[in-house]
Design a protein around this motif. Structure first.
Motif, PDB file in Angstrom:
ATOM      1  N   GLY A   1       0.819  -1.206   0.000  1.00 59.21           N
ATOM      2  CA  GLY A   1       0.000   0.000   0.000  1.00 59.21           C
ATOM      3  C   GLY A   1       0.853   1.256   0.000  1.00 59.21           C
ATOM      4  N   LEU A   2       1.950   1.211   0.755  1.00 55.68           N
ATOM      5  CA  LEU A   2       2.897   2.319   0.807  1.00 55.68           C
ATOM      6  C   LEU A   2       3.401   2.655  -0.596  1.00 55.68           C
ATOM      7  CD1 LEU A   2       4.247   3.791   3.340  1.00 55.68           C
ATOM      8  CD2 LEU A   2       6.218   2.337   2.889  1.00 55.68           C
ATOM      9  N   ALA A   3       3.773   1.619  -1.332  1.00 58.91           N
ATOM     10  CA  ALA A   3       4.313   1.814  -2.686  1.00 58.91           C
ATOM     11  C   ALA A   3       3.239   2.303  -3.654  1.00 58.91           C
ATOM     12  CB  ALA A   3       4.927   0.511  -3.188  1.00 58.91           C
ATOM     13  N   VAL A   4       2.057   1.707  -3.576  1.00 61.64           N
ATOM     14  CA  VAL A   4       0.977   2.064  -4.507  1.00 61.64           C
ATOM     15  C   VAL A   4       0.555   3.516  -4.333  1.00 61.64           C
ATOM     16  CG1 VAL A   4      -1.442   1.643  -5.084  1.00 61.64           C
ATOM     17  CG2 VAL A   4       0.126  -0.290  -4.795  1.00 61.64           C
ATOM     18  N   PHE A   5       0.359   3.944  -3.095  1.00 62.52           N
ATOM     19  CA  PHE A   5      -0.103   5.317  -2.864  1.00 62.52           C
ATOM     20  C   PHE A   5       0.969   6.350  -3.189  1.00 62.52           C
ATOM     21  CE2 PHE A   5      -3.272   3.197   0.012  1.00 62.52           C
ATOM     22  CZ  PHE A   5      -4.378   3.544  -0.753  1.00 62.52           C
ATOM     23  N   PHE A   6       2.249   5.956  -3.129  1.00 63.58           N
ATOM     24  CA  PHE A   6       3.304   6.903  -3.511  1.00 63.58           C
ATOM     25  C   PHE A   6       3.229   7.254  -4.992  1.00 63.58           C
ATOM     26  CE2 PHE A   6       7.650   7.892  -4.984  1.00 63.58           C
ATOM     27  CZ  PHE A   6       7.894   9.017  -4.199  1.00 63.58           C
ATOM     28  N   LEU A   7       2.652   6.379  -5.800  1.00 58.70           N
ATOM     29  CA  LEU A   7       2.552   6.642  -7.238  1.00 58.70           C
ATOM     30  C   LEU A   7       1.733   7.902  -7.539  1.00 58.70           C
ATOM     31  CD1 LEU A   7       2.017   3.012  -8.606  1.00 58.70           C
ATOM     32  CD2 LEU A   7       4.130   4.362  -8.570  1.00 58.70           C
ATOM     33  N   PHE A   8       0.853   8.294  -6.610  1.00 60.36           N
ATOM     34  CA  PHE A   8       0.069   9.517  -6.820  1.00 60.36           C
ATOM     35  C   PHE A   8       0.936  10.772  -6.714  1.00 60.36           C
ATOM     36  CE2 PHE A   8      -3.288   6.496  -5.889  1.00 60.36           C
ATOM     37  CZ  PHE A   8      -4.235   6.840  -6.843  1.00 60.36           C
ATOM     38  N   SER A   9       2.183  10.623  -6.254  1.00 61.01           N
ATOM     39  CA  SER A   9       3.091  11.780  -6.234  1.00 61.01           C
ATOM     40  C   SER A   9       3.494  12.188  -7.644  1.00 61.01           C
ATOM     41  CB  SER A   9       4.339  11.459  -5.407  1.00 61.01           C
ATOM     42  OG  SER A   9       5.130  10.467  -6.049  1.00 61.01           O
ATOM     43  N   PHE A  10       3.284  11.305  -8.620  1.00 57.92           N
ATOM     44  CA  PHE A  10       3.608  11.627 -10.013  1.00 57.92           C
ATOM     45  C   PHE A  10       2.438  12.323 -10.713  1.00 57.92           C
ATOM     46  CE2 PHE A  10       6.467   8.155  -9.007  1.00 57.92           C
ATOM     47  CZ  PHE A  10       7.663   8.575  -9.575  1.00 57.92           C
ATOM     48  N   TYR A  11       1.270  12.331 -10.050  1.00 59.79           N
ATOM     49  CA  TYR A  11       0.097  12.972 -10.646  1.00 59.79           C
ATOM     50  C   TYR A  11      -0.023  14.382 -10.092  1.00 59.79           C
ATOM     51  CZ  TYR A  11      -4.774  13.782 -12.022  1.00 59.79           C
ATOM     52  OH  TYR A  11      -5.928  14.303 -12.564  1.00 59.79           O
ATOM     53  N   ASN A  12       0.182  15.362 -10.954  1.00 53.61           N
ATOM     54  CA  ASN A  12       0.191  16.759 -10.522  1.00 53.61           C
ATOM     55  C   ASN A  12      -0.713  17.587 -11.432  1.00 53.61           C
ATOM     56  OD1 ASN A  12       0.799  19.176  -9.304  1.00 53.61           O
ATOM     57  ND2 ASN A  12       2.906  19.284 -10.054  1.00 53.61           N
ATOM     58  N   PRO A  13      -2.037  17.481 -11.258  1.00 52.72           N
ATOM     59  CA  PRO A  13      -2.965  18.197 -12.147  1.00 52.72           C
ATOM     60  C   PRO A  13      -2.856  19.706 -11.987  1.00 52.72           C
ATOM     61  CG  PRO A  13      -4.144  17.243 -10.296  1.00 52.72           C
ATOM     62  CD  PRO A  13      -2.743  16.724 -10.215  1.00 52.72           C
ATOM     63  N   SER A  14      -3.187  20.425 -13.036  1.00 57.94           N
ATOM     64  CA  SER A  14      -3.118  21.893 -12.993  1.00 57.94           C
ATOM     65  C   SER A  14      -4.224  22.490 -12.132  1.00 57.94           C
ATOM     66  CB  SER A  14      -3.201  22.467 -14.415  1.00 57.94           C
ATOM     67  OG  SER A  14      -4.391  22.027 -15.060  1.00 57.94           O
ATOM     68  N   ASN A  15      -5.341  21.774 -12.005  1.00 54.52           N
ATOM     69  CA  ASN A  15      -6.440  22.236 -11.152  1.00 54.52           C
ATOM     70  C   ASN A  15      -6.022  22.108  -9.686  1.00 54.52           C
ATOM     71  OD1 ASN A  15      -8.843  22.002  -9.440  1.00 54.52           O
ATOM     72  ND2 ASN A  15      -9.998  22.093 -11.355  1.00 54.52           N
ATOM     73  N   PRO A  16      -5.980  23.213  -8.928  1.00 51.85           N
ATOM     74  CA  PRO A  16      -5.486  23.146  -7.541  1.00 51.85           C
ATOM     75  C   PRO A  16      -6.344  22.286  -6.624  1.00 51.85           C
ATOM     76  CG  PRO A  16      -6.437  25.307  -8.009  1.00 51.85           C
ATOM     77  CD  PRO A  16      -6.344  24.585  -9.315  1.00 51.85           C
ATOM     78  N   VAL A  17      -7.662  22.186  -6.905  1.00 52.72           N
ATOM     79  CA  VAL A  17      -8.529  21.339  -6.083  1.00 52.72           C
ATOM     80  C   VAL A  17      -8.172  19.873  -6.295  1.00 52.72           C
ATOM     81  CG1 VAL A  17     -10.897  20.640  -5.592  1.00 52.72           C
ATOM     82  CG2 VAL A  17     -10.392  23.031  -6.128  1.00 52.72           C
ATOM     83  N   LYS A  18      -8.031  19.469  -7.560  1.00 52.15           N
ATOM     84  CA  LYS A  18      -7.645  18.092  -7.860  1.00 52.15           C
ATOM     85  C   LYS A  18      -6.241  17.785  -7.325  1.00 52.15           C
ATOM     86  CE  LYS A  18     -10.393  17.170 -12.019  1.00 52.15           C
ATOM     87  NZ  LYS A  18     -10.307  16.823 -13.468  1.00 52.15           N
ATOM     88  N   ASP A  19      -5.373  18.775  -7.418  1.00 50.46           N
ATOM     89  CA  ASP A  19      -4.011  18.591  -6.929  1.00 50.46           C
ATOM     90  C   ASP A  19      -4.017  18.243  -5.447  1.00 50.46           C
ATOM     91  OD1 ASP A  19      -1.204  18.720  -6.626  1.00 50.46           O
ATOM     92  OD2 ASP A  19      -1.314  20.838  -6.100  1.00 50.46           O
ATOM     93  N   LYS A  20      -4.713  19.039  -4.639  1.00 47.37           N
ATOM     94  CA  LYS A  20      -4.787  18.772  -3.207  1.00 47.37           C
ATOM     95  C   LYS A  20      -5.561  17.486  -2.910  1.00 47.37           C
ATOM     96  CE  LYS A  20      -2.472  21.623  -0.703  1.00 47.37           C
ATOM     97  NZ  LYS A  20      -1.401  21.083   0.165  1.00 47.37           N
ATOM     98  N   PHE A  21      -6.579  17.218  -3.697  1.00 40.43           N
ATOM     99  CA  PHE A  21      -7.400  16.022  -3.479  1.00 40.43           C
ATOM    100  C   PHE A  21      -6.528  14.767  -3.532  1.00 40.43           C
ATOM    101  CE2 PHE A  21     -10.334  12.627  -4.537  1.00 40.43           C
ATOM    102  CZ  PHE A  21     -11.494  12.947  -3.841  1.00 40.43           C
ATOM    103  N   TYR A  22      -5.723  14.664  -4.575  1.00 41.38           N
ATOM    104  CA  TYR A  22      -4.909  13.460  -4.750  1.00 41.38           C
ATOM    105  C   TYR A  22      -3.596  13.516  -3.977  1.00 41.38           C
ATOM    106  CZ  TYR A  22      -8.255  12.079  -8.283  1.00 41.38           C
ATOM    107  OH  TYR A  22      -9.412  11.713  -8.922  1.00 41.38           O
ATOM    108  N   TRP A  23      -3.139  14.721  -3.642  1.00 39.45           N
ATOM    109  CA  TRP A  23      -1.948  14.846  -2.790  1.00 39.45           C
ATOM    110  C   TRP A  23      -2.171  14.160  -1.455  1.00 39.45           C
ATOM    111  CZ3 TRP A  23      -1.152  17.729   1.840  1.00 39.45           C
ATOM    112  CH2 TRP A  23       0.182  17.908   2.208  1.00 39.45           C
ATOM    113  N   TRP A  24      -3.385  14.280  -0.939  1.00 42.94           N
ATOM    114  CA  TRP A  24      -3.689  13.648   0.343  1.00 42.94           C
ATOM    115  C   TRP A  24      -3.735  12.123   0.239  1.00 42.94           C
ATOM    116  CZ3 TRP A  24      -2.776  15.880   4.610  1.00 42.94           C
ATOM    117  CH2 TRP A  24      -2.966  17.251   4.769  1.00 42.94           C
ATOM    118  N   TRP A  25      -3.883  11.603  -0.978  1.00 46.30           N
ATOM    119  CA  TRP A  25      -3.861  10.151  -1.143  1.00 46.30           C
ATOM    120  C   TRP A  25      -2.483   9.586  -0.824  1.00 46.30           C
ATOM    121  CZ3 TRP A  25      -7.312   7.541  -5.329  1.00 46.30           C
ATOM    122  CH2 TRP A  25      -8.619   8.021  -5.209  1.00 46.30           C
TER     123      TRP A  25
END
Length: 337
Positions: free
Chosen positions: A173-197
């Motif tokens: 789980g540690l490894a899988v959730f770290f993959l969301f660090s590569f997702y950096n959407p331009s929309n600041p709401v989406k950015d924060k939403f997935y950053w917390w993942w």
């Protein structure tokens, strides 16, 4: 140690202690900069010191998790590690990569570091806790996959237990959730939403699974309580953690632009997050009481009790005090958090 390959854990624990000392050092530097505004400026600006401080926190914990897994898995699986040489190689690769990253933070302006490391190819830098350059992030993924391959193959070739299964679940789980660090959407709401993942689901999700499995392993060793009893407690804690922790991510969605229903979902489920922490305290003290065993390793016994109590008060009680959205409205973004 029952198995020769367990000795590699010592390397990881030494590195974890050294990195923890580095984290404390940069924490003290920041503290002095709060009081003496120009302390070590411009050599180490506050934002750089904070970046190093928080990154060292993440890395020393990862070294600790890896070392703990390398020690625990052979005993639980009743076999040597699948590839002991790989464990040593990964240690040096991870340590050198981490050291070079810290040197980059301290020696090069962050914007320049971003250009030099290919951030324009895939923009992943600039977010709190995830400031690492792209090559470092890719290196973390490679090291994590090789590490998970090694311990998973060890479990598959040996005995399977509930403790090793829960530990594997937490580490994967540690490894899988770290993959969301590569997702950096331009929309600041989406950015924060997935950053917390990454951030929340690490701290209040998979880390608790890792902690629970390590505690169960230690308690079996030091209390002498039957494995079946301890594993039942572990199942309860895992279930409570997953149910409350995953949906409890909603307490980070109160004020970032998400729909208002997250205020109620976040408040309810994050309030319940205190339950698995309390269950962990009860679990540890109950097992020690049932064991009634004067084990010579007092340090391990006290660690198991102290770890659960500190986790309960730190993440459970103090978190609960300002997790309700009506309270969080006033505490959000302050030093209280």
């Amino acid at each position: 140690m029952q198995y020769k390959s367990q000795a590699v854990a010592k390397l990881y624990f030494i590195a974890a202690i050294a990195l923890f000392a580095g984290q404390v050092l940069f924490g003290l530097i920041m503290g002095l900069q709060y009081v003496v505004g120009d302390f070590l400026f411009p050599a180490i600006p506050f934002n750089v010191a904070r970046m190093v401080h928080t990154n060292l926190l993440i890395v020393w914990l990862l070294f600790g998790f890896m070392g703990g897994a390398y020690y625990l898995i052979p005993e639980e699986s009743e076999t040597e590690l699948y590839n002991p040489k790989l464990t040593v190689a990964l240690f040096w690769i991870f340590l050198v990569a981490g050291a070079l990253t810290v040197v980059g933070y301290l020696a090069v302006p962050y914007a320049t570091l971003a250009k030099l490391t290919g951030n324009d190819l895939l923009e992943t830098m600039g977010r709190e806790f995830l400031e690492q350059p792209l090559p470092t992030k890719l290196g973390i993924v490679v090291v994590a996959l090789a590490f998970l391959f090694n311990i998973t193959m060890t479990v598959l070739k040996g005995k399977k237990t509930s403790i090793s299964t829960v530990l594997l679940l937490g580490l994967w789980g540690l490894a899988v959730f770290f993959l969301f660090s590569f997702y950096n959407p331009s929309n600041p709401v989406k950015d924060k939403f997935y950053w917390w993942w990454v951030v929340h689901l690490w701290v209040e999700g998979v880390w608790e699974l890792i902690l629970g499995s390590l505690l169960a392993f230690v308690l079996i060793k030091v209390t002498g309580v039957d494995r079946e009893v301890i594993e039942k407690w572990l199942y309860v804690i895992v279930t409570l953690t997953l149910v409350t922790g995953i949906i409890g991510t909603g307490h980070h969605y109160y004020w970032i632009g998400t729909p208002s229903y997250w205020q109620w979902i976040g408040s309810i489920f994050s309030s319940l997050e205190v339950v698995p922490f309390f269950a962990m305290v009860v679990f540890c003290f109950t097992m020690v009481w049932k064991g009634r065993r004067d084990h010579p390793n007092k340090a391990a016994l006290l660690w198991s009790l102290g770890c659960s109590v500190l986790a309960f008060f730190g993440a459970g009680v103090w978190g609960f005090l300002h997790t309700l959205h009506g309270v969080n409205y006033y505490t959000h973004g302050t030093q209280v958090t």
